[in-house]
Enzyme design. Structure first.
Site, PDB file in Angstrom:
ATOM      1  N   ASP A 256      17.182 145.210  31.221  1.00 37.62           N
ATOM      2  CA  ASP A 256      15.834 145.965  30.487  1.00 37.62           C
ATOM      3  C   ASP A 256      15.221 144.934  29.515  1.00 37.62           C
ATOM      4  O   ASP A 256      15.167 144.855  28.679  1.00 37.62           O
ATOM      5  CB  ASP A 256      16.496 146.868  29.546  1.00 37.62           C
ATOM      6  CG  ASP A 256      17.636 146.346  28.433  1.00 37.62           C
ATOM      7  OD1 ASP A 256      18.350 145.325  28.817  1.00 37.62           O
ATOM      8  OD2 ASP A 256      17.885 147.129  27.468  1.00 37.62           O
TER       9      ASP A 256
ATOM     10  N   HIS B 245      24.082 137.323  24.339  1.00 36.39           N
ATOM     11  CA  HIS B 245      24.576 138.495  24.922  1.00 36.39           C
ATOM     12  C   HIS B 245      24.653 138.432  26.459  1.00 36.39           C
ATOM     13  O   HIS B 245      25.569 138.330  27.290  1.00 36.39           O
ATOM     14  CB  HIS B 245      23.985 139.842  24.352  1.00 36.39           C
ATOM     15  CG  HIS B 245      23.970 139.967  22.968  1.00 36.39           C
ATOM     16  ND1 HIS B 245      25.211 140.289  22.498  1.00 36.39           N
ATOM     17  CD2 HIS B 245      22.924 139.933  22.192  1.00 36.39           C
ATOM     18  CE1 HIS B 245      24.964 140.430  21.096  1.00 36.39           C
ATOM     19  NE2 HIS B 245      23.623 140.469  20.978  1.00 36.39           N
TER      20      HIS B 245
HETATM   21  C1  BDR Z   1      22.607 144.256  24.210  1.00 33.79           C
HETATM   22  O1  BDR Z   1      21.518 145.048  23.883  1.00 33.79           O
HETATM   23  C2  BDR Z   1      20.266 144.441  24.073  1.00 33.79           C
HETATM   24  O2  BDR Z   1      19.431 144.525  23.010  1.00 33.79           O
HETATM   25  C3  BDR Z   1      20.549 143.077  24.771  1.00 33.79           C
HETATM   26  O3  BDR Z   1      19.583 142.992  25.571  1.00 33.79           O
HETATM   27  C4  BDR Z   1      21.710 143.351  25.235  1.00 33.79           C
HETATM   28  O4  BDR Z   1      22.060 143.610  26.583  1.00 33.79           O
HETATM   29  C5  BDR Z   1      23.281 143.568  23.276  1.00 33.79           C
HETATM   30  O5  BDR Z   1      23.844 144.607  22.353  1.00 33.79           O
HETATM   31 CA    CA Z   2      19.940 143.935  27.869  1.00 34.55          CA
END
Ligand code: BDR
Ligand code: CA
Length: 331
Positions: A14, A250
């Site tokens: 995403d 992340h």
């Molecule tokens: C996850 O949430 C999204 O905002 C980031 O892309 C990542 O996949 C981190 O909690």
């Molecule tokens: Ca993500």
């Protein structure tokens, strides 16, 4: 590198700033072949996510099929995307966008996943770094999907580390908890890369500046711009992240796990997701394998997942840097 050493991947995403980081790591790494990109709502609307995936690939001079997937959670009401984290465009509000001619593959993302898995049984790793609606829908379309994929590696959830959307929930799981529970209980080889490890990898903006200076390319310039925006969000919430003007990496850790699992410590056990109420989106890992709990949600027949609980952060950071500094972009 011979072809048997290359991981063939569908990237479910995403984008999203850290999603962009992850995509560029995958495109730069010689042992990863991205066969397709499937997109979800999450950091932005799904329409924006799909356009961002096309755009990031075009900037990097790569033609990869991109599909548009689910636009809302399975059961809970849809919510506005978090523009204050990733920017209204998901890429830190890029000041200008070049026109791109590439078009979406018109199959829904879930159908693309099923088609690719059927055509390449046992070969494809699904790396998922957004809400899990596409995987959940693909399971409905093809119940045998767990045996058709090689493995699933997902960024999401948390066991011991505090959540980032509630004291217990991580954003990707919280965004679609019903889909996530279906994914965790489907029975495929699944590795969870959650906040227990992603909150240990802080990447400074200076690293992205160094990468951009090295390549002098619009792809790494865009990534540097996006990360600078993203770092402001994290800097306002975590003093140790602000101290280095950085951000959490992340999503890229899902790919780092794929190519370098020896940099992580994992624990095996059943994972269930709390679907409603105050703890909505919490991922619960059954950490004591010897106990036979009477609660029906934890009976022994349910499949176990592998959960990342610790990592070698300096080594992950070094691998990220050496990979992005390779010659992976066209002139
Ligand atoms: C996850 O949430 C999204 O905002 C980031 O892309 C990542 O996949 C981190 O909690
Ligand atoms: Ca993500």
């Amino acid at each position: 590198m011979n072809s048997s050493q290359v991981h063939r991947v569908i990237f479910d995403t995403d984008p999203g700033v850290d999603d962009a980081m992850a995509l560029y790591f995958a495109l730069a790494h010689p042992a990863i072949e991205v066969l397709g990109i499937t997109t979800s709502f999450g950091n932005v609307t799904v329409a924006q996510a799909a356009q961002n995936a096309l755009y990031l690939c075009a900037l990097a001079g790569r033609r990869i099929p991109v599909t548009q997937g689910v636009d809302r959670p399975w059961l809970k009401p849809a919510e506005a995307p978090p523009a204050y984290i990733h920017g209204a465009d998901g890429l830190g509000n890029l000041p200008d966008r070049m026109a791109v001619s590439e078009q979406l593959d018109l199959r829904p993302s879930a159908q693309f996943i099923v088609d690719m898995a059927r055509a390449n049984p046992g070969e494809i790793t699904l790396v998922a770094v957004g809400p899990l609606g596409n995987l959940s829908l693909a399971l409905l379309l093809e119940p045998a999907l767990p045996s058709l994929l090689k493995q699933v590696i997902l960024m999401g959830g948390t066991v011991l580390e505090p959540g980032n959307v509630s004291p217990v929930a991580e954003a990707n799981i919280w965004n679609d908890p019903h889909a996530a529970d279906r994914v965790f209980t489907a029975g495929w080889p699944l590795t969870m890369v959650g906040l227990d490890v992603t909150h240990r990898l802080v990447l400074p903006v200076t690293l992205f500046q160094k990468i951009a200076d090295h390549h002098r390319h619009r792809a790494t310039d865009a990534l540097h711009h996006a990360v600078s925006f993203y770092a402001d969000f994290y800097g306002a919430r975590f003093a140790h992240v602000a101290a280095v003007r950085g951000c959490f990496g992340h999503d890229v850790l899902a790919f780092i796990y794929l190519v370098a699992p020896y940099l992580f410590e994992t624990q095996s056990g059943q994972v269930r997701v709390v679907s409603d109420g105050l703890a909505q989106g919490q991922t619960i890992l059954k950490r004591q394998p010897g106990i036979d709990y009477p609660h029906p949600g934890w009976d022994a027949s349910r499949p176990a997942s592998s959960v990342c609980m610790a990592l070698d952060a300096p080594a992950c950071s070094a691998l990220f840097e050496t990979t992005l500094m390779r010659s992976w972009l066209p002139a």
